[in-house]
Design a protein around this motif. Structure first.
Motif, PDB file in Angstrom:
ATOM      1  N   LEU A  53       0.611  -1.158  -0.036  1.00 51.65           N
ATOM      2  CA  LEU A  53       0.098   0.011   0.172  1.00 51.65           C
ATOM      3  C   LEU A  53       0.848   1.302  -0.079  1.00 51.65           C
ATOM      4  N   ALA A  54       0.413   2.379  -0.750  1.00 48.42           N
ATOM      5  CA  ALA A  54       1.074   3.634  -0.848  1.00 48.42           C
ATOM      6  C   ALA A  54       0.158   4.736  -0.090  1.00 48.42           C
ATOM      7  N   ILE A  55       0.607   5.475   0.841  1.00 48.33           N
ATOM      8  CA  ILE A  55      -0.091   6.592   1.332  1.00 48.33           C
ATOM      9  C   ILE A  55       0.697   8.030   0.725  1.00 48.33           C
ATOM     10  N   GLU A  56      -0.184   8.817   0.109  1.00 44.47           N
ATOM     11  CA  GLU A  56       0.389  10.054  -0.394  1.00 44.47           C
ATOM     12  C   GLU A  56      -0.507  11.076   0.309  1.00 44.47           C
ATOM     13  N   MET A  57       0.148  12.266   0.995  1.00 44.67           N
ATOM     14  CA  MET A  57      -0.229  13.494   1.652  1.00 44.67           C
ATOM     15  C   MET A  57       0.932  14.404   1.478  1.00 44.67           C
ATOM     16  N   PRO A  58       0.493  15.682   1.326  1.00 46.00           N
ATOM     17  CA  PRO A  58       1.427  16.637   1.450  1.00 46.00           C
ATOM     18  C   PRO A  58       2.251  16.824   2.592  1.00 46.00           C
ATOM     19  N   PRO A  77       0.021  -7.593 -10.229  1.00 47.82           N
ATOM     20  CA  PRO A  77      -1.346  -8.155 -10.942  1.00 47.82           C
ATOM     21  C   PRO A  77      -1.286  -9.506 -10.618  1.00 47.82           C
ATOM     22  N   ASP A  78      -0.235 -10.231 -10.432  1.00 49.21           N
ATOM     23  CA  ASP A  78      -0.068 -11.721 -10.295  1.00 49.21           C
ATOM     24  C   ASP A  78      -0.212 -12.322  -8.815  1.00 49.21           C
ATOM     25  N   ASP A  79      -0.423 -11.141  -7.935  1.00 47.69           N
ATOM     26  CA  ASP A  79      -0.315 -11.475  -6.443  1.00 47.69           C
ATOM     27  C   ASP A  79      -1.844 -12.107  -6.333  1.00 47.69           C
ATOM     28  N   LYS A  80      -1.756 -13.127  -5.548  1.00 47.87           N
ATOM     29  CA  LYS A  80      -3.010 -13.854  -5.251  1.00 47.87           C
ATOM     30  C   LYS A  80      -3.763 -13.258  -4.214  1.00 47.87           C
ATOM     31  N   ARG A  81      -3.352 -12.411  -3.391  1.00 47.71           N
ATOM     32  CA  ARG A  81      -3.862 -11.720  -2.302  1.00 47.71           C
ATOM     33  C   ARG A  81      -4.985 -10.528  -2.676  1.00 47.71           C
ATOM     34  N   SER A  82      -5.673 -10.121  -2.154  1.00 44.07           N
ATOM     35  CA  SER A  82      -6.603  -8.920  -2.455  1.00 44.07           C
ATOM     36  C   SER A  82      -6.615  -8.165  -1.217  1.00 44.07           C
ATOM     37  N   LEU A  83      -6.958  -6.614  -1.557  1.00 49.50           N
ATOM     38  CA  LEU A  83      -7.287  -5.781  -0.356  1.00 49.50           C
ATOM     39  C   LEU A  83      -8.592  -6.156   0.093  1.00 49.50           C
ATOM     40  N   LYS A  84      -8.857  -6.271   1.631  1.00 49.90           N
ATOM     41  CA  LYS A  84     -10.247  -6.577   2.115  1.00 49.90           C
ATOM     42  C   LYS A  84     -10.483  -5.127   2.847  1.00 49.90           C
ATOM     43  N   LYS A 100     -12.476   3.911   7.723  1.00 51.22           N
ATOM     44  CA  LYS A 100     -12.145   2.487   7.695  1.00 51.22           C
ATOM     45  C   LYS A 100     -12.986   2.074   6.257  1.00 51.22           C
ATOM     46  N   PHE A 101     -12.261   1.893   5.164  1.00 49.88           N
ATOM     47  CA  PHE A 101     -12.775   1.497   4.029  1.00 49.88           C
ATOM     48  C   PHE A 101     -13.045  -0.080   4.002  1.00 49.88           C
ATOM     49  N   GLU A 102     -13.941  -0.416   3.571  1.00 50.03           N
ATOM     50  CA  GLU A 102     -14.273  -1.885   2.998  1.00 50.03           C
ATOM     51  C   GLU A 102     -14.323  -2.187   1.638  1.00 50.03           C
ATOM     52  N   LEU A 103     -13.636  -2.804   1.156  1.00 48.96           N
ATOM     53  CA  LEU A 103     -13.525  -2.984  -0.490  1.00 48.96           C
ATOM     54  C   LEU A 103     -14.692  -3.900  -0.894  1.00 48.96           C
ATOM     55  N   GLY A 104     -15.202  -3.913  -1.966  1.00 55.97           N
ATOM     56  CA  GLY A 104     -15.993  -4.773  -2.568  1.00 55.97           C
ATOM     57  C   GLY A 104     -15.413  -5.969  -3.026  1.00 55.97           C
ATOM     58  N   PRO A 105     -15.681  -7.288  -2.697  1.00 58.18           N
ATOM     59  CA  PRO A 105     -14.868  -8.526  -3.111  1.00 58.18           C
ATOM     60  C   PRO A 105     -14.536  -8.649  -4.636  1.00 58.18           C
ATOM     61  N   ASP A 106     -15.724  -8.173  -5.422  1.00 53.98           N
ATOM     62  CA  ASP A 106     -15.662  -8.121  -6.834  1.00 53.98           C
ATOM     63  C   ASP A 106     -15.245  -6.906  -7.555  1.00 53.98           C
ATOM     64  N   ALA A 107     -15.065  -5.700  -6.683  1.00 50.38           N
ATOM     65  CA  ALA A 107     -14.786  -4.406  -7.472  1.00 50.38           C
ATOM     66  C   ALA A 107     -13.451  -4.160  -7.655  1.00 50.38           C
ATOM     67  N   ALA A 128      -3.690  -1.834   6.094  1.00 46.73           N
ATOM     68  CA  ALA A 128      -4.525  -2.639   4.848  1.00 46.73           C
ATOM     69  C   ALA A 128      -4.589  -4.042   5.577  1.00 46.73           C
ATOM     70  N   GLU A 129      -5.856  -4.774   5.610  1.00 46.71           N
ATOM     71  CA  GLU A 129      -5.971  -5.990   5.769  1.00 46.71           C
ATOM     72  C   GLU A 129      -6.180  -6.739   4.479  1.00 46.71           C
ATOM     73  N   LEU A 130      -5.189  -7.812   4.408  1.00 39.47           N
ATOM     74  CA  LEU A 130      -5.537  -8.519   3.197  1.00 39.47           C
ATOM     75  C   LEU A 130      -6.446  -9.885   3.130  1.00 39.47           C
ATOM     76  N   SER A 131      -6.390 -10.480   2.095  1.00 40.13           N
ATOM     77  CA  SER A 131      -7.289 -11.860   2.194  1.00 40.13           C
ATOM     78  C   SER A 131      -6.322 -12.801   2.785  1.00 40.13           C
ATOM     79  N   ASP A 132      -5.112 -12.668   3.302  1.00 43.76           N
ATOM     80  CA  ASP A 132      -4.253 -13.550   3.818  1.00 43.76           C
ATOM     81  C   ASP A 132      -4.714 -13.379   5.608  1.00 43.76           C
ATOM     82  N   GLY A 133      -5.301 -12.489   5.839  1.00 39.40           N
ATOM     83  CA  GLY A 133      -6.006 -12.238   7.078  1.00 39.40           C
ATOM     84  C   GLY A 133      -4.888 -11.524   7.793  1.00 39.40           C
ATOM     85  N   GLN A 134      -3.793 -10.857   7.146  1.00 42.40           N
ATOM     86  CA  GLN A 134      -2.548 -10.095   7.690  1.00 42.40           C
ATOM     87  C   GLN A 134      -2.799  -8.605   7.521  1.00 42.40           C
TER      88      GLN A 134
END
Length: 274
Positions: A53-58, A77-84, A100-107, A128-134
């Motif tokens: 993840l990257a965070i950008e602020m002035p 792109p080939d990472d099997k994990r996804s952002l939750k 806290k942003f929750e991301l749609g599983p298919d979006a 970030a919480e990933l689909s690997d639970g970390q």
């Protein structure tokens, strides 16, 4: 006797010069982050998120009441994990968990931008919480002060007239297909998002906290993202994001505030992306 006095004088001068060269350093302020990890994340382990993840602020904000922040996925792109989920924490703010942003599983949301209040010089963490639970953490530092107590841009009457008014914009992208592919969109909600720390300029009384605490977005009936918000989100919440279209014909938004108001609106999706 003269030599003794001269010796004492030289010693005193040396001490005085030394005190100017190397003054006693002031105590560092307490770092709130360990306590926030306990309070917000239940002391779960934090991994280095620099490849996630990257965070950008002035570094120095022009206006502490509307500081731009962008959260961007760095997953390959080939990472099997996804952002939750992505949690934004402004360490030194009175209510540190900004959103806290929750991301749609298919979006496949890959970028989120918004505007926040920053009350004092502070570290800002994104977790970030990933689909690997970390959990994966990144941070940045922002110089700003007074954002949570800054007067509202609109007066009370004007804010009421705009209360709950929603706007939706869609932006064209080169990698966007006619009915699917990556889309970029923006949702804006008219709301004072009072922090509870602002003072009425006429009565000199504090304005009670009153803000959007929940925002949900869908393409047709498929979730894109949802946000749990707090007092750190700026007046008239504004969320810009990228997602992958599923060919939906409609975009739908629902917002709720701390007074129980519910605001809903639906738009037709422009397939041209313009």
């Amino acid at each position: 006797m003269f030599r003794f006095r001269l010796f004492c004088l030289l010693v005193l001068c040396t001490v005085a010069v030394g005190s100017r060269v190397a003054p006693v350093s002031a105590a560092e302020p307490d770092d709130p982050w360990p306590g926030l990890v306990q309070d917000i994340f239940n002391n779960r382990p934090m991994n280095d998120g620099s490849s996630v993840l990257a965070i950008e602020m002035p570094y120095r904000a022009e206006d502490a009441a509307i500081v731009p922040v962008t959260l961007r996925s760095k997953l390959a792109p080939d990472d099997k994990r996804s952002l939750k989920t992505i949690t934004l924490v402004i360490d030194q703010n009175p209510a540190p968990m900004a959103a806290k942003f929750e991301l749609g599983p298919d979006a496949r949301v890959s970028e989120i931008s918004t505007r926040v209040r920053v009350n004092s010089y502070t570290n800002v963490h994104a977790v970030a919480e990933l689909s690997d639970g970390q959990l994966y953490m990144v941070k940045t530092f922002v110089k700003a002060s007074g954002g949570c107590s800054a007067p509202a841009a609109k007066n009370v009457a004007e804010a009421q007239n705009h209360l709950g008014r929603m706007k939706y914009r869609q932006f064209a992208r080169a990698d966007q297909g006619p009915t699917n592919g990556v889309r970029e969109a923006q949702i804006m909600v008219g709301h004072p998002n009072n922090s509870g720390l602002q003072m009425d300029q006429i009565t000199h009384l504090y304005i009670p906290a009153f803000f959007i605490d929940e925002l949900r977005l869908w393409q047709d009936n498929s979730p894109i993202l949802s946000m749990q918000g707090g007092i750190s989100i700026s007046e008239d919440p504004n969320i810009r994001f990228t997602y992958v279209s599923n060919g939906a014909k409609t975009f739908r938004a629902e917002a709720k505030d701390t007074s129980g108001h519910v605001f809903q609106k639906e738009w037709k999706v422009d397939e041209s992306g313009s």
